[in-house]
Motif scaffolding. Structure first.
Motif, PDB file in Angstrom:
ATOM      1  N   ASP A  49     -12.060  42.979  42.470  1.00 28.29           N
ATOM      2  CA  ASP A  49     -11.581  42.804  41.096  1.00 28.29           C
ATOM      3  C   ASP A  49     -11.167  44.143  40.490  1.00 28.29           C
ATOM      4  OD1 ASP A  49     -12.093  40.057  41.110  1.00 28.29           O
ATOM      5  OD2 ASP A  49     -14.178  40.369  40.548  1.00 28.29           O
ATOM      6  N   ILE A  50     -11.989  45.144  40.725  1.00 26.66           N
ATOM      7  CA  ILE A  50     -11.694  46.464  40.152  1.00 26.66           C
ATOM      8  C   ILE A  50     -10.474  47.077  40.821  1.00 26.66           C
ATOM      9  CG2 ILE A  50     -12.584  48.809  39.846  1.00 26.66           C
ATOM     10  CD1 ILE A  50     -15.355  47.608  39.533  1.00 26.66           C
ATOM     11  N   GLU A  51     -10.341  46.886  42.127  1.00 25.31           N
ATOM     12  CA  GLU A  51      -9.169  47.412  42.829  1.00 25.31           C
ATOM     13  C   GLU A  51      -7.888  46.757  42.329  1.00 25.31           C
ATOM     14  OE1 GLU A  51     -10.134  46.730  46.879  1.00 25.31           O
ATOM     15  OE2 GLU A  51     -11.633  48.345  46.975  1.00 25.31           O
ATOM     16  N   GLU A  52      -7.952  45.464  42.061  1.00 27.51           N
ATOM     17  CA  GLU A  52      -6.793  44.754  41.518  1.00 27.51           C
ATOM     18  C   GLU A  52      -6.418  45.300  40.144  1.00 27.51           C
ATOM     19  OE1 GLU A  52      -5.385  40.153  40.474  1.00 27.51           O
ATOM     20  OE2 GLU A  52      -7.397  40.573  41.246  1.00 27.51           O
ATOM     21  N   LEU A  53      -7.434  45.547  39.314  1.00 27.54           N
ATOM     22  CA  LEU A  53      -7.182  46.118  37.994  1.00 27.54           C
ATOM     23  C   LEU A  53      -6.602  47.519  38.108  1.00 27.54           C
ATOM     24  CD1 LEU A  53      -7.433  46.019  34.924  1.00 27.54           C
ATOM     25  CD2 LEU A  53      -9.820  46.749  35.159  1.00 27.54           C
ATOM     26  N   LEU A 125     -11.922  49.296  27.721  1.00 34.84           N
ATOM     27  CA  LEU A 125     -10.677  48.800  28.304  1.00 34.84           C
ATOM     28  C   LEU A 125     -10.144  47.565  27.581  1.00 34.84           C
ATOM     29  CD1 LEU A 125     -11.411  49.352  32.099  1.00 34.84           C
ATOM     30  CD2 LEU A 125      -9.544  50.363  30.762  1.00 34.84           C
ATOM     31  N   TYR A 126     -11.017  46.641  27.221  1.00 32.13           N
ATOM     32  CA  TYR A 126     -10.545  45.458  26.500  1.00 32.13           C
ATOM     33  C   TYR A 126      -9.924  45.866  25.164  1.00 32.13           C
ATOM     34  CZ  TYR A 126     -10.344  40.684  24.732  1.00 32.13           C
ATOM     35  OH  TYR A 126      -9.898  39.479  24.227  1.00 32.13           O
ATOM     36  N   GLY A 127     -10.546  46.834  24.501  1.00 36.81           N
ATOM     37  CA  GLY A 127      -9.997  47.309  23.244  1.00 36.81           C
ATOM     38  C   GLY A 127      -8.667  48.012  23.417  1.00 36.81           C
ATOM     39  N   GLN A 128      -8.522  48.814  24.470  1.00 37.32           N
ATOM     40  CA  GLN A 128      -7.272  49.526  24.704  1.00 37.32           C
ATOM     41  C   GLN A 128      -6.131  48.578  25.064  1.00 37.32           C
ATOM     42  OE1 GLN A 128      -8.674  52.245  27.794  1.00 37.32           O
ATOM     43  NE2 GLN A 128      -8.282  53.977  26.430  1.00 37.32           N
ATOM     44  N   ASN A 130      -5.937  45.148  24.713  1.00 37.83           N
ATOM     45  CA  ASN A 130      -5.755  43.907  23.959  1.00 37.83           C
ATOM     46  C   ASN A 130      -4.318  43.768  23.479  1.00 37.83           C
ATOM     47  OD1 ASN A 130      -5.778  42.247  21.314  1.00 37.83           O
ATOM     48  ND2 ASN A 130      -7.696  41.731  22.312  1.00 37.83           N
ATOM     49  N   THR A 131      -3.716  42.627  23.766  1.00 36.62           N
ATOM     50  CA  THR A 131      -2.289  42.449  23.498  1.00 36.62           C
ATOM     51  C   THR A 131      -1.965  42.228  22.033  1.00 36.62           C
ATOM     52  OG1 THR A 131      -2.527  40.096  24.051  1.00 36.62           O
ATOM     53  CG2 THR A 131      -1.766  41.568  25.793  1.00 36.62           C
ATOM     54  N   GLN A 174       1.108  43.753  30.610  1.00 37.92           N
ATOM     55  CA  GLN A 174      -0.016  43.740  29.665  1.00 37.92           C
ATOM     56  C   GLN A 174      -0.826  42.458  29.791  1.00 37.92           C
ATOM     57  OE1 GLN A 174       2.252  44.847  25.894  1.00 37.92           O
ATOM     58  NE2 GLN A 174       0.155  45.383  25.384  1.00 37.92           N
ATOM     59  N   ASP A 175      -0.117  41.328  29.846  1.00 36.81           N
ATOM     60  CA  ASP A 175      -0.792  40.036  29.949  1.00 36.81           C
ATOM     61  C   ASP A 175      -1.650  39.975  31.210  1.00 36.81           C
ATOM     62  OD1 ASP A 175       0.380  39.194  27.607  1.00 36.81           O
ATOM     63  OD2 ASP A 175       2.021  38.113  28.589  1.00 36.81           O
ATOM     64  N   ALA A 176      -1.119  40.508  32.307  1.00 37.49           N
ATOM     65  CA  ALA A 176      -1.859  40.491  33.569  1.00 37.49           C
ATOM     66  C   ALA A 176      -3.111  41.357  33.474  1.00 37.49           C
ATOM     67  CB  ALA A 176      -0.961  40.978  34.708  1.00 37.49           C
ATOM     68  N   ILE A 177      -2.977  42.524  32.873  1.00 38.81           N
ATOM     69  CA  ILE A 177      -4.112  43.443  32.781  1.00 38.81           C
ATOM     70  C   ILE A 177      -5.217  42.874  31.895  1.00 38.81           C
ATOM     71  CG2 ILE A 177      -4.816  45.616  31.694  1.00 38.81           C
ATOM     72  CD1 ILE A 177      -2.514  46.980  33.000  1.00 38.81           C
ATOM     73  N   ILE A 178      -4.861  42.315  30.736  1.00 38.06           N
ATOM     74  CA  ILE A 178      -5.899  41.796  29.850  1.00 38.06           C
ATOM     75  C   ILE A 178      -6.602  40.599  30.494  1.00 38.06           C
ATOM     76  CG2 ILE A 178      -4.522  40.169  28.483  1.00 38.06           C
ATOM     77  CD1 ILE A 178      -7.180  42.606  27.155  1.00 38.06           C
ATOM     78  N   GLU A 179      -5.871  39.814  31.276  1.00 37.35           N
ATOM     79  CA  GLU A 179      -6.500  38.700  31.995  1.00 37.35           C
ATOM     80  C   GLU A 179      -7.483  39.228  33.038  1.00 37.35           C
ATOM     81  OE1 GLU A 179      -5.280  34.863  34.800  1.00 37.35           O
ATOM     82  OE2 GLU A 179      -3.727  35.945  33.676  1.00 37.35           O
TER      83      GLU A 179
END
Length: 450
Positions: A49-53, A125-128, A130-131, A174-179
């Motif tokens: 999961d982390i590698e994908e992110l 990260l979620y705060g940074q 967030n879309t 962005q959408d992919a990263i926040i997901e």
């Protein structure tokens, strides 16, 4: 601020000030309960999961870099602003990349760094990313506005068109990263042990019989769901219901926002009590509580477009007489919501007045003579609903901060669950688990006790 099918129940200003947190409106999601089994993620899966992110963060940084050349070639004053804005976008993209890189290093020893990883994913990260309100999103939005201005001046400006094309790709990235961040956050926080999909779920309440009462705002109904996800009771003669309470006699108290009324209905769906305001029309009802004395507490947020409108928390008798009121102009007492009447006679509320000037909002205990006996505001952007727990702590649905927190009377945060899109109601259950209505994700979740 509140669009009828937009996010916040801290009403209008939050949408204006937090980039409108707009939600999907049309197509329903099939109801589907999920009993989620507890599992321990293996290290390879966790690292995957982390590698994908990390790969997504790297791609995002490369995408932003593609704007550099053309952004420097756009002429005039707008071009100069675009140039400056590019560097803001680049800086925030690099910050996301660097933090994901740090997360990879922490994950090398997840047991030792568990709390740091949780903070990095759920808060930083979620705060940074967030879309809606994240720093990067705000910077990209500013760039989009500038490119629109450049294209208005010259619709054939090739460099502006190149930047616009990259911005379109960035939106998808962005959408992919926040997901990915949200999925990772769910794995490193307490597990979700029950889940139910519904449209615009607000203020879920677990009933004594084990069922869950849910206000499905987008589908204009209040539903009672069994643990297996079966709808065992439904009331649909409402528009945009925001809150409901099952009474001791089996009737149900409902905040019917769209019809500007509070009603009590029997199990057979007969209305046996209705309150319309009696002289002051109810405007934006976002909370109700049944009191031990038979009275009803109502949170009416008023109309912020009307300078004469009053926002208020009122206590109403069965004879529809207002016997207690805590109120103010809707532009000053902003989007109030309810925690309820406490054993000491005080009333627990949230006041989001800080939204109007970018300051912190607060939750507080209001005495019968309208003094403030206790107050908490640290780090709160906007709040919708709260609960005083048996241990004296307070559970706060910090809506605009995308999390639920538990704070002590001294203001110490002792529990948090975050990286959820627009939480819209919370209840600590008798088993220690926490029930959360995640309005922006169209689901209700039960999170296991820490």
């Amino acid at each position: 601020m509140t669009k009828e099918k937009s996010a916040i129940f801290v009403a209008a200003p939050a949408i204006l000030m937090l980039s409108a947190l707009v939600l999907c409106t049309g197509i329903g999601i099939a109801e589907s309960p999920t009993e989620i089994q507890e599992s321990n993620d293996s290290a390879p899966e966790y690292m995957g999961d982390i590698e994908e992110l990390a790969a997504s963060a790297k791609d995002l940084k490369k995408l932003v870099k593609q704007m550099e050349g053309p952004s420097h070639e756009i002429p005039g004053d707008v071009g100069a602003k675009v140039h400056t804005q590019f560097h803001r976008c680049e800086g925030f993209a690099v910050a996301i990349y660097d933090n994901v890189d740090e997360l990879e290093k922490l994950a090398a020893d997840p047991e030792k760094n568990e709390e740091k990883m949780r903070e990095m994913v759920v808060e930083t990260l979620y705060g940074q990313a967030n879309t809606e309100w994240g720093e990067f999103s705000v910077a990209i939005s500013g760039m989009s506005e500038l490119i629109e201005q450049a294209l208005e001046a010259d619709p054939e400006d090739e460099n502006a068109l190149k930047v616009q094309a990259v911005l379109d790709e960035i939106t998808d990235a962005q959408d992919a990263i926040i997901e990915e961040i949200s999925e990772l956050a769910a794995k490193i926080q307490e597990p979700i042990v029950w889940e139910y999909s519904c449209m615009g779920c607000l203020n879920p309440h677990r009933l004594a019989n084990g069922n869950t009462l849910i206000n499905e705002a987008f589908n204009d109904r209040v539903i009672e769901i069994s643990p297996e996800g079966e709808i065992v009771w439904e009331y649909a003669e409402v528009i945009y219901p925001t809150d409901s309470v099952r009474l001791d006699n089996g009737n149900t108290l409902i905040a019917d926002k769209g019809n500007k009324r509070v009603i009590v209905v029997t199990p057979e769906k007969e209305i046996v009590w209705e309150y319309l305001g009696n002289g002051q029309e109810l405007t934006a009802i976002y909370g109700v509580r049944a009191l031990d004395n038979g009275n009803v507490l109502i949170a009416d947020q008023g109309n912020m477009d009307d300078p004469e409108s009053i926002a208020r928390i009122i206590e109403v008798t069965q004879d529809k007489e207002v016997v207690w009121e805590y109120s103010g102009p809707a532009m000053e007492f902003v989007c109030p919501s309810l925690g309820g009447r406490l054993e000491n006679g005080n009333t627990l509320i949230a006041d989001n007045a800080g939204l109007m000037n970018g300051e912190q909002v607060y939750v507080g205990e209001i005495t019968p003579d309208k003094g403030i006996a206790w107050k908490y505001s640290e780090g709160l952007t906007c709040v919708y609903t709260l609960q005083r727990l048996a241990n004296g702590n307070t559970l706060i649905c910090a809506q605009c901060d995308s999390r639920v927190i538990e704070v002590t009377s001294e203001g110490e945060i002792v529990w948090a669950y975050g990286a959820i899109d627009t939480p819209g109601g919370v209840q600590r259950l008798d088993n220690g688990n926490t029930l959360i209505g995640v309005f922006g994700e169209n689901r209700v979740i039960e999170v296991e006790a820490a």
